[in-house]
Design an enzyme around this catalytic site. Sequence first.
Site, short mmCIF file in Angstrom:
data_model
loop_
_atom_site.label_atom_id
_atom_site.label_comp_id
_atom_site.label_asym_id
_atom_site.label_seq_id
_atom_site.Cartn_x
_atom_site.Cartn_y
_atom_site.Cartn_z
N CYS A 132 18.99 3.25 -27.14
CA CYS A 132 18.39 2.78 -28.39
C CYS A 132 18.36 1.25 -28.44
CB CYS A 132 19.18 3.33 -29.58
SG CYS A 132 18.59 2.74 -31.16
N CYS A 138 19.17 -0.23 -31.89
CA CYS A 138 20.60 -0.23 -32.24
C CYS A 138 21.35 -1.33 -31.47
CB CYS A 138 21.26 1.09 -31.89
SG CYS A 138 20.31 2.53 -32.28
N ASP A 139 21.04 -1.48 -30.20
CA ASP A 139 21.91 -2.27 -29.32
C ASP A 139 21.29 -3.56 -28.78
OD1 ASP A 139 23.85 -0.30 -29.61
OD2 ASP A 139 23.02 0.88 -27.96
#
Length: 330
Positions: free
Chosen positions: A151, A154-155
């Site tokens: 992701c 997200c990261d």
Amino acid sequence: MKISLSGVSPLSSGAGIESEHVRVLILGSGPAGLSAALYAARADLNPVVLAGMEMGGQVALTYTVENYPGFPEGVGGQELVELFQKQAERFGARIDFDLALEVNLRERPFVIKAYSKTYLADTLIIATGATPNHLNVPGEKELTGKGVSYCATCDGWFFKDKDVVVVGGGDSALEEGIFLTRYARSVAIVHRRDTLRAGAILQKRARENSKISFLFNTIVTEIIGQDAVRQVRLRNVQTGEEWLRDTDGVFIFIGHSPNTQLFEGQLEMDANRYLIVDRLMQTNIPGVFAAGEAADPYFRQVITSAGMGAAAAMRAIHYLQERSAEKVSA
Ligand code: NAP
């Protein structure tokens, strides 16, 4: 919103202690589940949505959605989910932050055991979505969360001025790869063929991005590092040549698998475990419908999932109406 269920087992959670009867139970809170909730709510059926592992499903992790009609400038994935949720709740849908653990579709009403309670449902709409596939190479599992990610939204932030590798050649790989260039110094897209699967617009954007490079006919055979990713071992599938490449992160976008394990042995599935539905979103059990990526290996778009969710709810409404008419005439 991610729901943490670590350390909780079905037994220790007291699953099944309390029960609630609902007319329409929807499993999953992505575009399919929330659209189904909107339609069922507008039919005054007070649907309950079990949010599942991730409120909003995969789209909630998408930075921006540019192909959902009505948003000419694009819309954030999280924002779109919030709008879906708000609209469904306005008409009486309820979202429970819970996860189904066990289903019995042989009984009527259907029995769905979740962490907090047991639901007895007259109709069930399955919108449990899909989960990213893994490469299954050495180092992947050990280094997940330490540089291996599925992701970018997200990261990506953790890779400011770093070098990353993106695996895959589809829309996800290119979209997420382009997103990663906001942070990363360089993004190398590693694809196992010499032709990208991604659509033309994304291909053009990626090729024009000076931070992005491509490694075609290449696979990742190992991810190397102790506490963090340091290198990947790459192999050219045509020449067999292998080499090591330094990298700080590995983002993997190689497709998805449907979240349908719960229904094995009860619902018909294809060879890849996608639920089989007819044109009316009906599974092999009357009263059980499926929508979105759990039943769609072909389109997997927000708009198609939302459409399937609406259709499933319309058929659930019809099914309940027919059953109550049968009871009256009996
Ligand atoms: P996908 O289209 O199935 O592409 C998966 C990619 O990973 C393919 O290039 C595939 O290679 C590669 N791959 C699969 N298994 C692999 C393995 N074991 N090792 C190395 N590479 C592997 O998946 P996706 O990109 O996640 O897209 C899924 C669906 O969502 C598609 O319908 C897509 O159009 C849609 N989507 C749309 C958008 C958008 O419109 N903006 C954004 C994201 C996703 P091959 O090409 O050789 O098979």
